[in-house]
Design a protein around this motif. Structure first.
Motif, PDB file in Angstrom:
ATOM      1  N   HIS A   1      -2.212   3.775   0.615  1.00  0.00           N
ATOM      2  CA  HIS A   1      -1.906   3.207   1.928  1.00  0.00           C
ATOM      3  C   HIS A   1      -1.264   4.280   2.806  1.00  0.00           C
ATOM      4  CE1 HIS A   1      -0.636   0.126   4.858  1.00  0.00           C
ATOM      5  NE2 HIS A   1      -1.402  -0.733   4.204  1.00  0.00           N
TER       6      HIS A   1
ATOM      7  N   ASN B   1       4.202   2.046   0.883  1.00  0.00           N
ATOM      8  CA  ASN B   1       3.182   1.027   0.613  1.00  0.00           C
ATOM      9  C   ASN B   1       2.116   1.564  -0.334  1.00  0.00           C
ATOM     10  OD1 ASN B   1       1.241  -1.031   0.709  1.00  0.00           O
ATOM     11  ND2 ASN B   1       1.553  -1.412   2.899  1.00  0.00           N
ATOM     12  N   SER B   2       1.850   0.794  -1.366  1.00  0.00           N
ATOM     13  CA  SER B   2       0.701   1.002  -2.241  1.00  0.00           C
ATOM     14  C   SER B   2       0.367  -0.379  -2.797  1.00  0.00           C
ATOM     15  CB  SER B   2       1.024   2.014  -3.344  1.00  0.00           C
ATOM     16  OG  SER B   2      -0.095   2.226  -4.186  1.00  0.00           O
ATOM     17  N   GLY B   3      -0.267  -0.451  -3.916  1.00  0.00           N
ATOM     18  CA  GLY B   3      -0.561  -1.774  -4.462  1.00  0.00           C
ATOM     19  C   GLY B   3      -1.279  -1.677  -5.792  1.00  0.00           C
TER      20      GLY B   3
ATOM     21  N   GLN C   1      -3.704   1.315  -4.899  1.00  0.00           N
ATOM     22  CA  GLN C   1      -4.010   1.470  -3.477  1.00  0.00           C
ATOM     23  C   GLN C   1      -3.429   2.764  -2.904  1.00  0.00           C
ATOM     24  OE1 GLN C   1      -1.862  -1.185  -0.779  1.00  0.00           O
ATOM     25  NE2 GLN C   1      -3.789  -1.746   0.211  1.00  0.00           N
TER      26      GLN C   1
ATOM     27  N   GLN D   1       1.713  -6.399  -4.435  1.00  0.00           N
ATOM     28  CA  GLN D   1       2.142  -5.394  -3.466  1.00  0.00           C
ATOM     29  C   GLN D   1       3.151  -4.428  -4.064  1.00  0.00           C
ATOM     30  OE1 GLN D   1       1.532  -3.716  -0.978  1.00  0.00           O
ATOM     31  NE2 GLN D   1       2.554  -4.403   0.887  1.00  0.00           N
ATOM     32  N   VAL D   2       2.972  -3.164  -3.735  1.00  0.00           N
ATOM     33  CA  VAL D   2       3.965  -2.122  -4.015  1.00  0.00           C
ATOM     34  C   VAL D   2       4.493  -1.656  -2.658  1.00  0.00           C
ATOM     35  CG1 VAL D   2       4.251   0.266  -4.814  1.00  0.00           C
ATOM     36  CG2 VAL D   2       2.938  -1.373  -6.192  1.00  0.00           C
TER      37      VAL D   2
ATOM     38  N   GLU E   1      -4.143  -8.262  -5.131  1.00  0.00           N
ATOM     39  CA  GLU E   1      -3.103  -7.237  -5.010  1.00  0.00           C
ATOM     40  C   GLU E   1      -1.701  -7.764  -5.291  1.00  0.00           C
ATOM     41  OE1 GLU E   1      -2.791  -5.198  -1.233  1.00  0.00           O
ATOM     42  OE2 GLU E   1      -1.177  -3.906  -1.961  1.00  0.00           O
TER      43      GLU E   1
END
Ligand code: MG
Length: 350
Positions: A232, A120-122, A230, A132-133, A130
Motif C-alpha cells: 500500500h 498500511n499493508s494487509g 498487500q 488490515q495491517v 483482508e
C-alpha cells in the motif's frame, strides 16, 4: 518425484486432511473414538509447530512471487521482508483454503503519514479477504479500517496495537466460503483473529470479499488460492509467517445413548439391586428407577445416577458412557464388575 518422497507427501497430505473428529455419534469416553494426531508445538508460542508450512523464515522469498508471477521483489534483510517501492504485493506460490495462519509484522519506527496512509499493508487471505495491517497506535482512522479490522466490514473488538517499529503478531483462523455447484454461496467465510494474543475478531462471518467504498458480493472461487501481502505504498515489514491447512469441520451430530438390546424381566433386575462393596469403604449402589437399573458409582460425592441398558440379562451398557456393568453369581454371592472410562473394578454384595 522419487517414491519415498511421494509417499511422504501422500502421508503428509493425509495427516493434514484426516479429521480428528468424525460424524459418528459417540457415547462419552468411548475408547474406540479416533485419537487426535500428535503435533509437536513450536519451542515458544508463535514458533511453527511440526505440521506447519513455513512461508517465510526470515531468509528467502522462495515460497512467494509477485502478483505478476515474476519473482517477488520485496527486500529481505535481517530476518524480515519489507515492501519495496513499486514492487507490488507478494503472493504465495501455493494456494490455501481453511488455515490457521501466523504472521508477524511491523510498521516503520519513524512515523510518516496518518490515517490509512500510515503503515498500511494487509494480510489478504485467498487474495480476497483482508485482515488490515496498519499503524493504529494513536492513529485515527475509520474503525473498520484500523489494524486487525476485517477491512470495510468488522472493526477489531479492541485496539491491541503496539507502537511504531515494534513487532506485532496476528494469529488468524480462517474458514473459506463454500459454494454450491451452481456457484451460489452456501457457507460464508469465517474469521477469527488474535492481535498480539488478544482476541479481536471472534469467528466473524464475512459479508463477502474485501472491497473499498462498496460491499463485496460472493462469487464462487477455487477452494485453494494464494495468500497475499498487500503493498500500500508504505514500508511494512513481515517475518515468521507460517500456516497450518485445516481439515473440514466435522462434528458428531449429537452424543449417543445406548439402546437396549432386549427386555429383562423386572424380577431379574430386582435381583441386582443392592449395595456392592468394591474395596475399602467404597460401595457401588444399584437401584431401580421405574423399570431401569441405575448405578451410583462408588466414592462419587455427587451421587451421579448412571442408567443401565441391557445387552443380555447379566450385562448392561451404560446409557451415556462407553462401558459395561456385568452381574454374576459366584459362591452364592452376587457380584458386579464395572468396566468404563479407565475403570475396571469388581464388587460384591454382602
Ligand atoms: Mg491494507
Amino acid at each position: 518425484m522419487n517414491r519415498p518422497l511421494l509417499l511422504a507427501t501422500v502421508l503428509c497430505t493425509l495427516a493434514t486432511s484426516l479429521p480428528a473428529q468424525d460424524s459418528r455419534r459417540w457415547r462419552a469416553h468411548d475408547t474406540e473414538r479416533p485419537k487426535p494426531r500428535v503435533v509437536t508445538p513450536g519451542a515458544t508460542v508463535g514458533q511453527p509447530p511440526s505440521d506447519a508450512i513455513v512461508l517465510f523464515n526470515g531468509t528467502s522469498l522462495d515460497a512467494w512471487t509477485g502478483d505478476d508471477g515474476k519473482p517477488a521483489r520485496w527486500t529481505v534483510r535481517d530476518g524480515y521482508m519489507e515492501t519495496a517501492p513499486g514492487a507490488g504485493p507478494v503472493m504465495t506460490k501455493r494456494g490455501f483454503g481453511d488455515v490457521q495462519l501466523h504472521v508477524e509484522w511491523a510498521t516503520p519506527t519513524r512515523v510518516q503519514g496518518n490515517g490509512q496512509g500510515r503503515g498500511n499493508s494487509g494480510v489478504i487471505i485467498m487474495g480476497r479477504y483482508e485482515v488490515q495491517v496498519l499503524d493504529s497506535y494513536g492513529n485515527q482512522t475509520y474503525a473498520d479500517g484500523q489494524a486487525a479490522s476485517l477491512y470495510g466490514q468488522y472493526p477489531p473488538l479492541v485496539n491491541a496495537s503496539r507502537g511504531p517499529g515494534e513487532w506485532q503478531a496476528y494469529d488468524i483462523i480462517f474458514r473459506r466460503p463454500r459454494f454450491a455447484k451452481n456457484g451460489k454461496m452456501t457457507t460464508p467465510a469465517r474469521v477469527t483473529v488474535l492481535h498480539n494474543g488478544v482476541l479481536v475478531q471472534d469467528a466473524e462471518t464475512l459479508w463477502g470479499p474485501t472491497q473499498w467504498l462498496q460491499h463485496g458480493t460472493w462469487a464462487a472461487h477455487a477452494d485453494s488460492l494464494p495468500l497475499v501481502l498487500q503493498d500500500h505504498d508504505n514500508p511494512v515489514r513481515y517475518r515468521n509467517i507460517w500456516l497450518r491447512p485445516l481439515g473440514d469441520i466435522v462434528r458428531p451430530a449429537s452424543l449417543a445413548s445406548a439402546e437396549p438390546a432386549m427386555q429383562v424381566p423386572a424380577s431379574v433386575l430386582r435381583g441386582y439391586v443392592g449395595k456392592y462393596s468394591t474395596g475399602g469403604n467404597e460401595v457401588a449402589t444399584v437401584h431401580l428407577k421405574g423399570n431401569r437399573l441405575v448405578l451410583l458409582m462408588p466414592g462419587d460425592p455427587r451421587d451421579r445416577e448412571l442408567g443401565l441398558v441391557p445387552i443380555t440379562r447379566e450385562r448392561f451398557n451404560l446409557m451415556n458412557t462407553f462401558g459395561t456393568v456385568t452381574f454374576s453369581k459366584e459362591g452364592g454371592k452376587q457380584k458386579i464388575r464395572l468396566q468404563f472410562a479407565e475403570i475396571d473394578r469388581t464388587g460384591e454384595r454382602p
